[in-house]
Design a protein around this motif. Structure first.
Motif, PDB file in Angstrom:
ATOM      1  N   UNK A 131       0.822  -1.210   0.000  1.00 35.20           N
ATOM      2  CA  UNK A 131       0.000   0.000   0.000  1.00 35.20           C
ATOM      3  C   UNK A 131       0.857   1.261   0.000  1.00 35.20           C
ATOM      4  N   UNK A 132       1.921   1.272   0.811  1.00 38.12           N
ATOM      5  CA  UNK A 132       2.750   2.470   0.940  1.00 38.12           C
ATOM      6  C   UNK A 132       3.835   2.561  -0.118  1.00 38.12           C
ATOM      7  N   UNK A 133       4.249   1.433  -0.667  1.00 35.36           N
ATOM      8  CA  UNK A 133       5.283   1.441  -1.706  1.00 35.36           C
ATOM      9  C   UNK A 133       4.680   1.597  -3.093  1.00 35.36           C
ATOM     10  N   UNK A 163      11.182   1.903  16.307  1.00 38.52           N
ATOM     11  CA  UNK A 163      10.935   3.264  16.740  1.00 38.52           C
ATOM     12  C   UNK A 163      12.130   3.896  17.421  1.00 38.52           C
ATOM     13  N   UNK A 164      12.901   3.074  18.149  1.00 39.66           N
ATOM     14  CA  UNK A 164      14.086   3.599  18.827  1.00 39.66           C
ATOM     15  C   UNK A 164      15.090   4.132  17.818  1.00 39.66           C
ATOM     16  N   UNK A 165      15.289   3.397  16.717  1.00 33.91           N
ATOM     17  CA  UNK A 165      16.251   3.885  15.726  1.00 33.91           C
ATOM     18  C   UNK A 165      15.685   5.055  14.937  1.00 33.91           C
ATOM     19  N   UNK A 166      14.364   5.018  14.685  1.00 37.21           N
ATOM     20  CA  UNK A 166      13.741   6.164  14.026  1.00 37.21           C
ATOM     21  C   UNK A 166      13.880   7.415  14.881  1.00 37.21           C
ATOM     22  N   UNK A 167      13.811   7.244  16.203  1.00 39.72           N
ATOM     23  CA  UNK A 167      13.979   8.382  17.114  1.00 39.72           C
ATOM     24  C   UNK A 167      15.405   8.918  17.067  1.00 39.72           C
ATOM     25  N   UNK A 194      11.795   6.357   6.947  1.00 37.45           N
ATOM     26  CA  UNK A 194      10.338   6.397   7.068  1.00 37.45           C
ATOM     27  C   UNK A 194       9.803   5.240   7.916  1.00 37.45           C
ATOM     28  N   UNK A 195       8.731   5.501   8.625  1.00 42.14           N
ATOM     29  CA  UNK A 195       8.161   4.525   9.549  1.00 42.14           C
ATOM     30  C   UNK A 195       7.587   3.300   8.842  1.00 42.14           C
ATOM     31  N   UNK A 196       7.031   3.486   7.642  1.00 42.33           N
ATOM     32  CA  UNK A 196       6.317   2.367   7.031  1.00 42.33           C
ATOM     33  C   UNK A 196       7.235   1.198   6.678  1.00 42.33           C
ATOM     34  N   UNK A 197       8.536   1.458   6.594  1.00 39.53           N
ATOM     35  CA  UNK A 197       9.444   0.367   6.229  1.00 39.53           C
ATOM     36  C   UNK A 197       9.742  -0.575   7.395  1.00 39.53           C
ATOM     37  N   UNK A 198       9.053  -0.399   8.505  1.00 43.03           N
ATOM     38  CA  UNK A 198       9.103  -1.392   9.573  1.00 43.03           C
ATOM     39  C   UNK A 198       8.602  -2.738   9.058  1.00 43.03           C
ATOM     40  N   UNK A 199       7.798  -2.704   7.989  1.00 42.61           N
ATOM     41  CA  UNK A 199       7.295  -3.946   7.401  1.00 42.61           C
ATOM     42  C   UNK A 199       8.409  -4.861   6.937  1.00 42.61           C
TER      43      UNK A 199
END
Length: 317
Positions: free
Chosen positions: A29-31, A281-285, A223-228
């Motif tokens: 969906x996001x890609x 999230x920790x690395x995104x932060x 980007x957050x969505x790549x947590x997938x």
């Protein structure tokens, strides 16, 4: 078969399958911008980005002004060589069976990222030297050739960027599990915590240390969505463990919380699935803190451009 499954084991299967399906749905969906030009967004991908600022140049340029691409090449090369030496030491100590551990998978993934980064940096150094050597009359032909090459380089950049974001989350997960779960509470002779602590400590320090150094220097987005991709990477490892146990190739579990023959197994699997969110999230932060704090601390050295859209905000050089 080395895989003993009770009714609660099927709950574990369902948790992993659900995580994979949700991740794939979310990523597709996001890609979408990577497939359909009409929906291309600046932050999604290097693949179809038309902006020079957001293009493949991010792979070899630093977020620090006037920093030669050679510095990124140097740090990436040192990181790769040191990690290769540690991995060789690990294999020589324990043989190839050490690759049943998630730590080794993640370690290899980080090494692949640095290897790809070295290739990108080599090209960046070549392009940097060409810009300073070519005459103005050749600029038109040069720019045309460079644009054609960069168009082909975008797919490579997509893989490199995805591996960076996946390995960042995986490194946080491995280090958290190692330092907070395995070391304090468990004693497993296969891990070598008693006989080879120095090697294990070096590996679980190097993977995070070199990746943090890379993050401080590069200009890649997070980007957050790549947590997938991070979730899919872990699910792939878990499925690999199930397969080798089902085939009888392994009779013990590298990590006790992966065992399927215990009633509390679903709780462990659910906990590991949930912990992916704070790990990523920790690395995104960390990346967000870099882009928020460094411009104030180093206003003349740190280069930042904010690209805003309806979904999120991205920092690029």
């Amino acid at each position: 078969m080395g895989l003993i499954v009770y009714w609660y084991g099927f709950i574990c299967f369902g948790i992993v399958l659900s995580a994979m399906v949700v991740s794939l749905w979310f990523l597709l969906r996001r890609e979408r911008g990577s497939i359909d030009i009409e929906y291309t967004t600046a932050y999604n991908s290097l693949l179809l980005s038309r902006s020079e600022t957001l293009g493949p140049a991010r792979l070899w340029t630093s977020c620090w002004r006037r920093l030669h691409p050679g510095w990124l090449l140097f740090t990436r090369s040192i990181s790769f060589l040191c990690m290769a030496a540690l991995l060789a030491w690990d294999v020589l100590t324990w043989d190839a069976s050490i690759f049943v551990y998630y730590t080794e998978w993640t370690f290899m993934l980080v090494m692949i990222y640095f290897a790809m980064g070295i290739v990108a940096s080599v090209y960046g150094c070549w392009e940097y030297s060409m810009e300073s050597n070519l005459e103005t009359c050749e600029s038109e032909a040069r720019d045309k050739n460079r644009d054609e090459f960069r168009q082909r380089f975008r797919v490579y950049g997509c893989f490199m960027l995805t591996i960076f974001q996946t390995s960042a989350g995986a490194v946080v997960l491995t280090d958290v599990v190692f330092w907070l779960v395995i070391v304090p509470f468990l004693s497993n002779s296969h891990l070598g915590l008693n006989t080879n602590e120095q090697l294990m400590i070096c590996m679980h320090t190097a993977n995070g240390g070199f990746l943090l150094l890379e993050t401080v220097l590069n200009s890649l987005s997070f980007p957050w969505f790549r947590i997938g991709y991070f979730v899919l990477w872990t699910c792939l490892y878990v499925v690999f463990q199930w397969i080798i146990h089902a085939c009888g190739l392994l009779t013990w579990w590298p990590y006790p919380f992966l065992e399927l023959d215990k009633p509390c197994a679903p709780l462990w699997y659910l906990g590991i699935a949930i912990v992916h969110i704070p790990c990523y999230g920790a690395y995104a932060a960390i990346v967000k803190a870099k882009n928020s704090c460094f411009p104030n601390l180093f206003p003349y050295a740190f280069c930042q451009t904010l690209i805003k859209n309806s979904n999120m905000e991205v920092s690029v050089t």
